[in-house]
Design a protein around this motif. Structure first.
Motif, PDB file in Angstrom:
ATOM      1  N   VAL A 115       2.870 -14.052   8.874  1.00  0.00           N
ATOM      2  CA  VAL A 115       3.967 -14.380   8.424  1.00  0.00           C
ATOM      3  C   VAL A 115       5.199 -14.008   9.240  1.00  0.00           C
ATOM      4  N   ALA A 116       5.056 -12.633   9.548  1.00  0.00           N
ATOM      5  CA  ALA A 116       5.916 -11.807  10.574  1.00  0.00           C
ATOM      6  C   ALA A 116       6.115 -12.714  11.705  1.00  0.00           C
ATOM      7  N   SER A 117       4.921 -13.057  12.273  1.00  0.00           N
ATOM      8  CA  SER A 117       4.915 -13.750  13.444  1.00  0.00           C
ATOM      9  C   SER A 117       5.707 -15.146  13.514  1.00  0.00           C
ATOM     10  N   GLN A 118       5.369 -15.853  12.246  1.00  0.00           N
ATOM     11  CA  GLN A 118       6.023 -17.303  12.231  1.00  0.00           C
ATOM     12  C   GLN A 118       7.300 -17.256  11.976  1.00  0.00           C
ATOM     13  N   THR A 119       7.738 -16.209  11.455  1.00  0.00           N
ATOM     14  CA  THR A 119       9.280 -16.206  11.091  1.00  0.00           C
ATOM     15  C   THR A 119      10.346 -15.277  12.149  1.00  0.00           C
ATOM     16  N   LYS A 120       9.480 -14.645  13.030  1.00  0.00           N
ATOM     17  CA  LYS A 120      10.051 -13.639  14.052  1.00  0.00           C
ATOM     18  C   LYS A 120      10.712 -12.186  13.201  1.00  0.00           C
ATOM     19  N   ILE A 121       9.846 -12.091  12.058  1.00  0.00           N
ATOM     20  CA  ILE A 121      10.425 -10.888  11.460  1.00  0.00           C
ATOM     21  C   ILE A 121       9.852  -9.600  12.147  1.00  0.00           C
ATOM     22  N   LYS A 122      10.528  -8.656  12.490  1.00  0.00           N
ATOM     23  CA  LYS A 122      10.005  -7.226  13.112  1.00  0.00           C
ATOM     24  C   LYS A 122       8.465  -6.923  12.341  1.00  0.00           C
ATOM     25  N   PRO A 123       7.449  -7.111  13.177  1.00  0.00           N
ATOM     26  CA  PRO A 123       6.214  -6.421  12.478  1.00  0.00           C
ATOM     27  C   PRO A 123       5.984  -5.226  11.861  1.00  0.00           C
ATOM     28  N   ILE A 124       6.845  -4.028  12.272  1.00  0.00           N
ATOM     29  CA  ILE A 124       6.831  -2.809  11.870  1.00  0.00           C
ATOM     30  C   ILE A 124       7.678  -3.121  10.606  1.00  0.00           C
ATOM     31  N   LEU A 125       8.714  -3.712  10.384  1.00  0.00           N
ATOM     32  CA  LEU A 125       9.436  -3.974   9.144  1.00  0.00           C
ATOM     33  C   LEU A 125       8.510  -4.824   7.843  1.00  0.00           C
ATOM     34  N   MET A 126       7.466  -5.664   8.459  1.00  0.00           N
ATOM     35  CA  MET A 126       6.575  -6.090   7.399  1.00  0.00           C
ATOM     36  C   MET A 126       5.601  -5.318   7.015  1.00  0.00           C
ATOM     37  N   GLY A 127       4.966  -4.790   7.962  1.00  0.00           N
ATOM     38  CA  GLY A 127       3.889  -3.775   7.663  1.00  0.00           C
ATOM     39  C   GLY A 127       4.509  -2.500   6.926  1.00  0.00           C
ATOM     40  N   GLU A 128       5.572  -1.970   7.238  1.00  0.00           N
ATOM     41  CA  GLU A 128       6.045  -0.941   6.394  1.00  0.00           C
ATOM     42  C   GLU A 128       6.151  -1.201   4.727  1.00  0.00           C
ATOM     43  N   LEU A 129       7.068  -2.316   4.454  1.00  0.00           N
ATOM     44  CA  LEU A 129       7.072  -2.771   3.386  1.00  0.00           C
ATOM     45  C   LEU A 129       6.005  -3.044   2.509  1.00  0.00           C
ATOM     46  N   LEU A 130       4.852  -3.793   3.238  1.00  0.00           N
ATOM     47  CA  LEU A 130       3.672  -4.099   2.569  1.00  0.00           C
ATOM     48  C   LEU A 130       3.105  -2.795   2.173  1.00  0.00           C
ATOM     49  N   ILE A 131       2.914  -1.932   3.194  1.00  0.00           N
ATOM     50  CA  ILE A 131       2.225  -0.471   2.626  1.00  0.00           C
ATOM     51  C   ILE A 131       3.033   0.161   1.656  1.00  0.00           C
ATOM     52  N   LEU A 132       4.547   0.334   1.552  1.00  0.00           N
ATOM     53  CA  LEU A 132       5.154   0.952   0.682  1.00  0.00           C
ATOM     54  C   LEU A 132       4.985   0.456  -0.742  1.00  0.00           C
ATOM     55  N   GLY A 133       4.757  -1.169  -0.613  1.00  0.00           N
ATOM     56  CA  GLY A 133       4.671  -1.727  -2.123  1.00  0.00           C
ATOM     57  C   GLY A 133       3.442  -1.137  -2.587  1.00  0.00           C
ATOM     58  N   ALA A 134       2.220  -1.449  -1.651  1.00  0.00           N
ATOM     59  CA  ALA A 134       0.886  -1.134  -1.975  1.00  0.00           C
ATOM     60  C   ALA A 134       0.774   0.527  -2.478  1.00  0.00           C
ATOM     61  N   VAL A 135       1.412   1.433  -1.743  1.00  0.00           N
ATOM     62  CA  VAL A 135       1.423   2.534  -2.126  1.00  0.00           C
ATOM     63  C   VAL A 135       2.079   3.190  -3.618  1.00  0.00           C
ATOM     64  N   GLY A 136       3.233   2.132  -3.777  1.00  0.00           N
ATOM     65  CA  GLY A 136       3.916   2.359  -4.900  1.00  0.00           C
ATOM     66  C   GLY A 136       2.993   2.080  -5.947  1.00  0.00           C
ATOM     67  N   GLY A 137       2.436   0.877  -6.151  1.00  0.00           N
ATOM     68  CA  GLY A 137       1.659   0.405  -7.221  1.00  0.00           C
ATOM     69  C   GLY A 137       0.264   0.935  -7.061  1.00  0.00           C
ATOM     70  N   GLY A 138      -0.339   1.601  -6.066  1.00  0.00           N
ATOM     71  CA  GLY A 138      -1.663   2.122  -5.960  1.00  0.00           C
ATOM     72  C   GLY A 138      -1.833   3.501  -6.827  1.00  0.00           C
ATOM     73  N   VAL A 139      -0.371   4.185  -7.137  1.00  0.00           N
ATOM     74  CA  VAL A 139      -0.763   5.296  -7.906  1.00  0.00           C
ATOM     75  C   VAL A 139      -0.547   5.141  -9.333  1.00  0.00           C
TER      76      VAL A 139
END
Length: 412
Positions: free
Chosen positions: A126-150
């Motif tokens: 999706v980041a590639s398709q929408t030209k969103i910075k991959p580090i931005l997409m990756g960071e928010l994905l991981i932070l969401g997973a970390v927030g829920g994972g505890v």
């Protein structure tokens, strides 16, 4: 110079050489592991080979193979297009859509690693398709997973609860989780604004309605959903389950085996696994213990939770958060609290351990960072992405320590 210090220097040099000479850091790390481990540390060759992170390798290989198959037959790209279409093409919303999706899925049971493995290929596409910075997409994905994972019902949350229960300090499940949620959300906002996630560019993306899925793509989607179900409800190993589903899809003729295997990011797998070997050698030679002792020696009532956050973060750079860091550090909080005459509670120190151990997970040599990095598309600058993940992992750990120091989190 002691082997403990030398082992830490070796890790830094291996990473530096990888950047400088544009050589896979995993290959350099394996070479350093031989010199440092066998010839200087006198470790047996078989012991060094056994440091290869087999479990992580199987997770990465199984999941990337399955999603490579989904990419080859067009399923992944079409899922990405439909996800963007549902967002009405509003770029600023898309990273937080994945943040909350990862948070919710991780919190209900499968945990952060499984969710990152499931969503990373889709999010990065999706980041590639929408030209969103991959580090931005990756960071928010991981932070969401970390927030829920505890959460108290997710694997990491359960480990934290069980370890703290042994200290007879009461139930800490919700307390640990709230500290994690607050920190990850605040840091997600920092990442979002620093990286310009709020910028609309030319406004909404003009999108045509995507075509419908064909028969083979529906079968592929069914396979991915079965994987999600197996991980969440029957506690299946995500790597082996992904292999099983990939084999079934190939038998049904919905994918091209040769192209799917070629699409596996072998370089990433070698990078993560090779670096893991060198890190394990460093741990065996006392490097992690040395770093932890240095940080702990600076601990006082005011800085205790911040130092504990940093200590667990440093250890998590080199080892598993739930498998090594939490079981190692949580049992020490009783003595540390007593040393400071109760000025810092055991509960606060436990929360600091869990916090620091997980804010470093975007590191590309950590499991979640590696999974997300492995999902990077061909058009992304992987060398830059590796560096960015590494930098933001350090920044995240320092941010968590700062919140603990000023008392926003880890106060009880």
């Amino acid at each position: 110079m002691s082997l403990a210090v030398l082992s830490l220097i070796a890790i830094i040099v291996a990473i530096a050489i990888g950047f400088w000479r544009n050589i896979n850091t995993g290959i350099v790390s394996i070479a350093f592991a031989l010199i440092l481990g066998q010839y200087m540390g006198h470790l047996k060759v078989n012991a060094i080979i056994n440091f290869w992170p087999t479990n992580l390798f199987f997770i990465l290989l199984g999941v990337t193979l399955l999603f490579s198959l989904a990419k080859v037959n067009g399923t992944l790209e079409l899922i990405a297009k439909k996800a963007v279409y549902l967002s009405r093409g509003n770029k600023p919303l898309i990273p937080f859509i994945f943040y909350f999706l990862a948070l919710i899925l991780a919190a209900i049971g499968p945990g952060n690693i499984s969710v990152a493995a499931l969503l990373a290929p889709i999010a990065m596409t999706v980041a590639s398709q929408t030209k969103i910075k991959p580090i931005l997409m990756g960071e928010l994905l991981i932070l969401g997973a970390v927030g829920g994972g505890v959460s108290p019902i997710a694997p990491t949350g359960i480990i934290g609860v069980n370890l703290s229960d042994k200290l007879n300090i009461g139930y800490l499940g919700n307390y640990i989780w709230m500290n994690q949620l607050i920190t990850t959300f605040l840091f997600a906002l920092v990442v979002y604004f620093v990286l310009g996630g709020y910028k609309r560019g030319d406004g909404k993306i003009t999108l045509e309605k995507p075509v419908s899925f064909n028969k083979n793509q529906w079968i592929t989607i069914a396979g991915i959903l079965i994987l999600v179900f197996a991980v969440i409800f029957i506690n299946a190993n995500i790597g082996l389950a992904a292999f099983f589903i990939a084999a079934a899809l190939l038998l049904l003729g919905v994918g091209d085996e040769k192209k799917s295997l070629a699409g596996v990011p072998w370089g990433t797998l070698i990078l993560v696994s090779g670096t893991g070997i060198l890190i394990s050698v460093a741990d065996k030679l006392g490097g992690v213990k040395f770093l932890s002792s240095v940080l702990a020696s600076m601990m006082g009532p005011k800085s205790a939770t911040a130092i504990m956050t940093l200590t667990s973060g440093v250890m998590s750079f080199f080892s598993s958060a739930s498998g090594v860091v939490m079981p190692t550090l949580i049992p020490t909080v009783t003595a540390l609290s007593a040393k400071m005459h109760g000025a810092v509670t055991q509960q606060a120190l436990v929360a600091a351990v869990v916090l620091g151990a997980h804010l470093v997970t975007p590191s590309p040599i950590s499991t979640m960072g590696a999974l997300t990095y492995a999902g990077a598309t061909e058009d992304m600058d992987k060398k830059k992405l590796f560096r960015d993940f590494f930098i933001w992992a350090i920044v995240g750990t320092l941010f968590a320590a700062l919140l603990a120091f000023v008392g926003i989190v880890c106060m009880k």
